[in-house]
Design a protein around this motif. Sequence first.
Motif, PDB file in Angstrom:
ATOM      1  N   MET A   1      -2.988 -16.398  -2.912  1.00 40.54           N
ATOM      2  CA  MET A   1      -3.687 -15.447  -3.286  1.00 40.54           C
ATOM      3  C   MET A   1      -3.144 -14.659  -4.410  1.00 40.54           C
ATOM      4  SD  MET A   1      -4.894 -13.386   0.275  1.00 40.54           S
ATOM      5  CE  MET A   1      -5.716 -14.421   1.407  1.00 40.54           C
TER       6      MET A   1
ATOM      7  N   LEU B   1     -10.296 -20.814  -5.068  1.00 39.62           N
ATOM      8  CA  LEU B   1     -11.310 -20.457  -4.103  1.00 39.62           C
ATOM      9  C   LEU B   1     -12.581 -21.068  -4.254  1.00 39.62           C
ATOM     10  CD1 LEU B   1     -11.531 -19.001  -1.353  1.00 39.62           C
ATOM     11  CD2 LEU B   1     -12.133 -17.008  -2.649  1.00 39.62           C
TER      12      LEU B   1
ATOM     13  N   ALA C   1      -4.236  -3.094  -2.725  1.00 45.93           N
ATOM     14  CA  ALA C   1      -2.902  -2.540  -2.446  1.00 45.93           C
ATOM     15  C   ALA C   1      -1.978  -2.430  -3.536  1.00 45.93           C
ATOM     16  CB  ALA C   1      -2.461  -3.405  -1.239  1.00 45.93           C
ATOM     17  N   THR C   2      -1.867  -3.436  -4.521  1.00 42.67           N
ATOM     18  CA  THR C   2      -0.975  -3.460  -5.449  1.00 42.67           C
ATOM     19  C   THR C   2      -1.320  -2.556  -6.724  1.00 42.67           C
ATOM     20  OG1 THR C   2      -2.055  -5.260  -6.919  1.00 42.67           O
ATOM     21  CG2 THR C   2      -0.675  -5.964  -5.486  1.00 42.67           C
TER      22      THR C   2
ATOM     23  N   ILE D   1      -0.246 -13.058  -4.987  1.00 45.22           N
ATOM     24  CA  ILE D   1       0.473 -12.075  -4.889  1.00 45.22           C
ATOM     25  C   ILE D   1       1.971 -12.011  -5.132  1.00 45.22           C
ATOM     26  CG2 ILE D   1       1.188 -10.322  -2.902  1.00 45.22           C
ATOM     27  CD1 ILE D   1      -1.816 -10.076  -3.797  1.00 45.22           C
TER      28      ILE D   1
ATOM     29  N   ALA E   1      -9.972 -10.252   1.834  1.00 43.44           N
ATOM     30  CA  ALA E   1      -8.511 -10.361   2.091  1.00 43.44           C
ATOM     31  C   ALA E   1      -7.731 -10.264   0.669  1.00 43.44           C
ATOM     32  CB  ALA E   1      -7.980 -11.503   2.850  1.00 43.44           C
ATOM     33  N   LEU E   2      -8.181 -11.337  -0.289  1.00 49.44           N
ATOM     34  CA  LEU E   2      -7.736 -11.320  -1.731  1.00 49.44           C
ATOM     35  C   LEU E   2      -7.989  -9.846  -2.359  1.00 49.44           C
ATOM     36  CD1 LEU E   2      -6.679 -13.162  -3.699  1.00 49.44           C
ATOM     37  CD2 LEU E   2      -8.993 -13.771  -4.414  1.00 49.44           C
ATOM     38  N   LEU E   3      -9.218  -9.192  -2.440  1.00 45.90           N
ATOM     39  CA  LEU E   3      -9.549  -7.973  -2.923  1.00 45.90           C
ATOM     40  C   LEU E   3      -8.446  -6.923  -2.162  1.00 45.90           C
ATOM     41  CD1 LEU E   3     -13.242  -8.099  -3.218  1.00 45.90           C
ATOM     42  CD2 LEU E   3     -11.754  -8.057  -5.086  1.00 45.90           C
ATOM     43  N   ARG E   4      -8.330  -6.860  -1.028  1.00 46.94           N
ATOM     44  CA  ARG E   4      -7.403  -6.006  -0.240  1.00 46.94           C
ATOM     45  C   ARG E   4      -6.246  -5.745  -0.694  1.00 46.94           C
ATOM     46  NH1 ARG E   4      -8.447  -6.979   4.965  1.00 46.94           N
ATOM     47  NH2 ARG E   4      -6.186  -7.350   5.136  1.00 46.94           N
ATOM     48  N   LEU E   5      -5.578  -6.935  -0.988  1.00 54.02           N
ATOM     49  CA  LEU E   5      -4.188  -7.262  -1.068  1.00 54.02           C
ATOM     50  C   LEU E   5      -4.159  -6.706  -2.772  1.00 54.02           C
ATOM     51  CD1 LEU E   5      -3.141 -10.528   0.532  1.00 54.02           C
ATOM     52  CD2 LEU E   5      -2.005  -8.360   0.807  1.00 54.02           C
ATOM     53  N   HIS E   6      -4.950  -7.305  -3.600  1.00 57.32           N
ATOM     54  CA  HIS E   6      -4.987  -6.835  -4.835  1.00 57.32           C
ATOM     55  C   HIS E   6      -5.080  -5.313  -5.003  1.00 57.32           C
ATOM     56  CE1 HIS E   6      -4.684 -11.071  -5.648  1.00 57.32           C
ATOM     57  NE2 HIS E   6      -4.160 -10.697  -6.979  1.00 57.32           N
TER      58      HIS E   6
ATOM     59  N   PRO F   1     -11.888 -14.709   3.034  1.00 58.54           N
ATOM     60  CA  PRO F   1     -10.776 -14.859   1.972  1.00 58.54           C
ATOM     61  C   PRO F   1     -11.136 -13.914   0.931  1.00 58.54           C
ATOM     62  CG  PRO F   1     -11.921 -16.877   2.713  1.00 58.54           C
ATOM     63  CD  PRO F   1     -12.642 -15.818   3.496  1.00 58.54           C
ATOM     64  N   LEU F   2     -12.003 -13.718   0.336  1.00 61.05           N
ATOM     65  CA  LEU F   2     -12.295 -12.967  -0.899  1.00 61.05           C
ATOM     66  C   LEU F   2     -12.018 -11.453  -0.424  1.00 61.05           C
ATOM     67  CD1 LEU F   2     -15.805 -13.815  -2.586  1.00 61.05           C
ATOM     68  CD2 LEU F   2     -13.511 -13.360  -3.518  1.00 61.05           C
TER      69      LEU F   2
ATOM     70  N   HIS G   1      -3.025  -2.835  -9.072  1.00 62.55           N
ATOM     71  CA  HIS G   1      -3.459  -3.144 -10.329  1.00 62.55           C
ATOM     72  C   HIS G   1      -4.813  -3.442 -10.348  1.00 62.55           C
ATOM     73  CE1 HIS G   1       0.167  -4.170 -12.769  1.00 62.55           C
ATOM     74  NE2 HIS G   1       0.722  -3.431 -12.083  1.00 62.55           N
ATOM     75  N   LEU G   2      -5.530  -3.133  -9.350  1.00 60.19           N
ATOM     76  CA  LEU G   2      -6.986  -3.306  -9.247  1.00 60.19           C
ATOM     77  C   LEU G   2      -7.604  -1.851  -9.079  1.00 60.19           C
ATOM     78  CD1 LEU G   2      -9.701  -4.929  -9.287  1.00 60.19           C
ATOM     79  CD2 LEU G   2      -9.106  -5.611  -6.932  1.00 60.19           C
TER      80      LEU G   2
ATOM     81  N   ALA H   1       0.779  -1.075   0.208  1.00 59.44           N
ATOM     82  CA  ALA H   1       0.146   0.109  -0.026  1.00 59.44           C
ATOM     83  C   ALA H   1       0.834   1.371   0.007  1.00 59.44           C
ATOM     84  CB  ALA H   1      -1.190   0.040   1.123  1.00 59.44           C
TER      85      ALA H   1
ATOM     86  N   VAL I   1     -13.880  -1.521  -9.091  1.00 56.54           N
ATOM     87  CA  VAL I   1     -14.632  -2.152  -7.654  1.00 56.54           C
ATOM     88  C   VAL I   1     -15.936  -1.530  -7.664  1.00 56.54           C
ATOM     89  CG1 VAL I   1     -14.362  -2.441  -5.370  1.00 56.54           C
ATOM     90  CG2 VAL I   1     -12.437  -2.844  -6.742  1.00 56.54           C
TER      91      VAL I   1
ATOM     92  N   VAL J   1     -11.198  -4.750 -15.064  1.00 60.59           N
ATOM     93  CA  VAL J   1     -10.270  -6.054 -14.733  1.00 60.59           C
ATOM     94  C   VAL J   1     -10.887  -6.852 -13.759  1.00 60.59           C
ATOM     95  CG1 VAL J   1      -8.449  -4.656 -15.364  1.00 60.59           C
ATOM     96  CG2 VAL J   1      -9.022  -4.674 -12.915  1.00 60.59           C
ATOM     97  N   LEU J   2     -11.796  -6.380 -12.768  1.00 59.82           N
ATOM     98  CA  LEU J   2     -12.133  -7.196 -11.805  1.00 59.82           C
ATOM     99  C   LEU J   2     -13.461  -8.206 -12.121  1.00 59.82           C
ATOM    100  CD1 LEU J   2     -12.632  -8.119  -8.799  1.00 59.82           C
ATOM    101  CD2 LEU J   2     -14.120  -6.006  -8.398  1.00 59.82           C
TER     102      LEU J   2
ATOM    103  N   LEU K   1     -16.389  -6.935  -1.359  1.00 62.77           N
ATOM    104  CA  LEU K   1     -16.478  -5.805  -2.152  1.00 62.77           C
ATOM    105  C   LEU K   1     -16.526  -4.874  -1.123  1.00 62.77           C
ATOM    106  CD1 LEU K   1     -17.975  -6.036  -5.607  1.00 62.77           C
ATOM    107  CD2 LEU K   1     -15.473  -6.112  -4.859  1.00 62.77           C
TER     108      LEU K   1
END
Lengths: 228, 228
Positions: free
Chosen positions: A53, A81, B87-88, A55, B80-85, B77-78, B90-91, A16, B96, A156-157, B165
């Motif tokens: 995940m 998943l 943070a990159t 990453i 966390a997956l969204l949060r991490l992506h 899990p979903l 690229h999403l 982040a 969203v 993209v999502l 989301l």
Amino acid sequence: MKNYELVLHRVEADLAAGRLRIGGRLPGERALAEELKISRPSVREAVRVLEAMGIVRTATGSGPEAGAVIVAEPVSPLTALLRLHLATNHLPMGDVVQTRILLESWAAREAAGRPLELDAVADLLDRMDAPGLSPEEFHLLDAEFHVALAGLAGNVLIAAVMESLRSAIHGYVLAAVPNLPDWEATAVGLRGEHRAIIAALAKGDGDAASRLVAAHIQGFYQAAQLSS
Amino acid sequence: MKNYELVLHRVEADLAAGRLRIGGRLPGERALAEELKISRPSVREAVRVLEAMGIVRTATGSGPEAGAVIVAEPVSPLTALLRLHLATNHLPMGDVVQTRILLESWAAREAAGRPLELDAVADLLDRMDAPGLSPEEFHLLDAEFHVALAGLAGNVLIAAVMESLRSAIHGYVLAAVPNLPDWEATAVGLRGEHRAIIAALAKGDGDAASRLVAAHIQGFYQAAQLSS
DNA sequence: TCTACCCGTGTGGTCGGACCACAGGCTAAG
DNA sequence: CTTAGCCTGTGGTCCGACCACACGGGTAGA
């Protein structure tokens, strides 16, 4: 707080804050362990989760491709998943199919309003016309076609979710092919529907494209008795 | 094939075959290691992944709640997956938001055609009328409201994705509240829009409910300058 | 001088064993 | 019959070691 979660939080914060970027690399497992005052097994558990995940991607050896490289690949984790939750039977196949219809019909409507480059998609359809394709080969090309369609909408999502849905049920779809009364006839129908969809897109007719996509998906799953 | 993947495949196969069910338990880590001829650390990596995917929940101690219990909780899990992506980077946040609008407006339209029990939802709205709510408290109730709406359509996948989301962007939403020119005025507007949405649902007017939901979400994110 | 080979080095992958904290259930004492 | 305390099995954590692998530079040969 479990020790491996320290690593997850650290990585998320670094992402982040821009300290970690796509293409960059995580510190080595031994270095990370020492830095966070935890053991290497704890670090490894966290790296595994990050890998699951999408990453990071890990590889042995040395050089720029080795180690834990930051990527951002949401499709395989989403697929895994969904597959696992489908396996628990707490995620009805019908809901998955309904979601595909929603996402893809939306994508078709959205794509119709954009300038499109349909040559690659048309090429896919040509390849699906090849005689003697096995159901497996046909469905792989079909998956590519649907993913490409979803990508045309530019979200993209939604494209990632779509591709994951498609992949997660791929096994179930193949297993259901024997339910079809006549596979060859079904394939002919699907090919025609594909052509009609891209024709509608090329005309910029979003309503028609959306309607055709919905009917295309619904029709197949009803014929294969997979909507339950 | 990496050793921890042996465990993942084994668990997925057991789930699909019904040998493992929700509420059941995985064999102990030591037993699993011996059975698959791998080491306990390898088993632990797999269990961590399963935990991160919401397939199992682990706990220490003894008794029926201890060990790795099979659950099927896709939301965290979903999220966390969204949060991490996210943070990159690229999403895009805009994608969203667009997805939320699609899912929720569909859910509203779908829900309007069903027999609904709106008392619990109305109760949520009453609680959101309480004076002196902080933006954080307001948004938690707001999240509950939107999740409840998505649940009314009866599609567990779409409801889960929606909730994820919403959770994944919760932090970003709170951070954007200062962008709003007048929080109190915004809250008053949101409350009114919520009332209008459930009124449309109660009348069975799916078109109106769908349109109101879309405008409700889009309006807020535009005001908070979060759609980019 | 140039080229091809090879091994040094650092990466993740795996292992066995050890000890801890925890919580339930059993057992023995009251 | 009740209750307090131990026993057992669970995951959580750590250590230290060894392996397979792949790059990259140093060295021996042409």
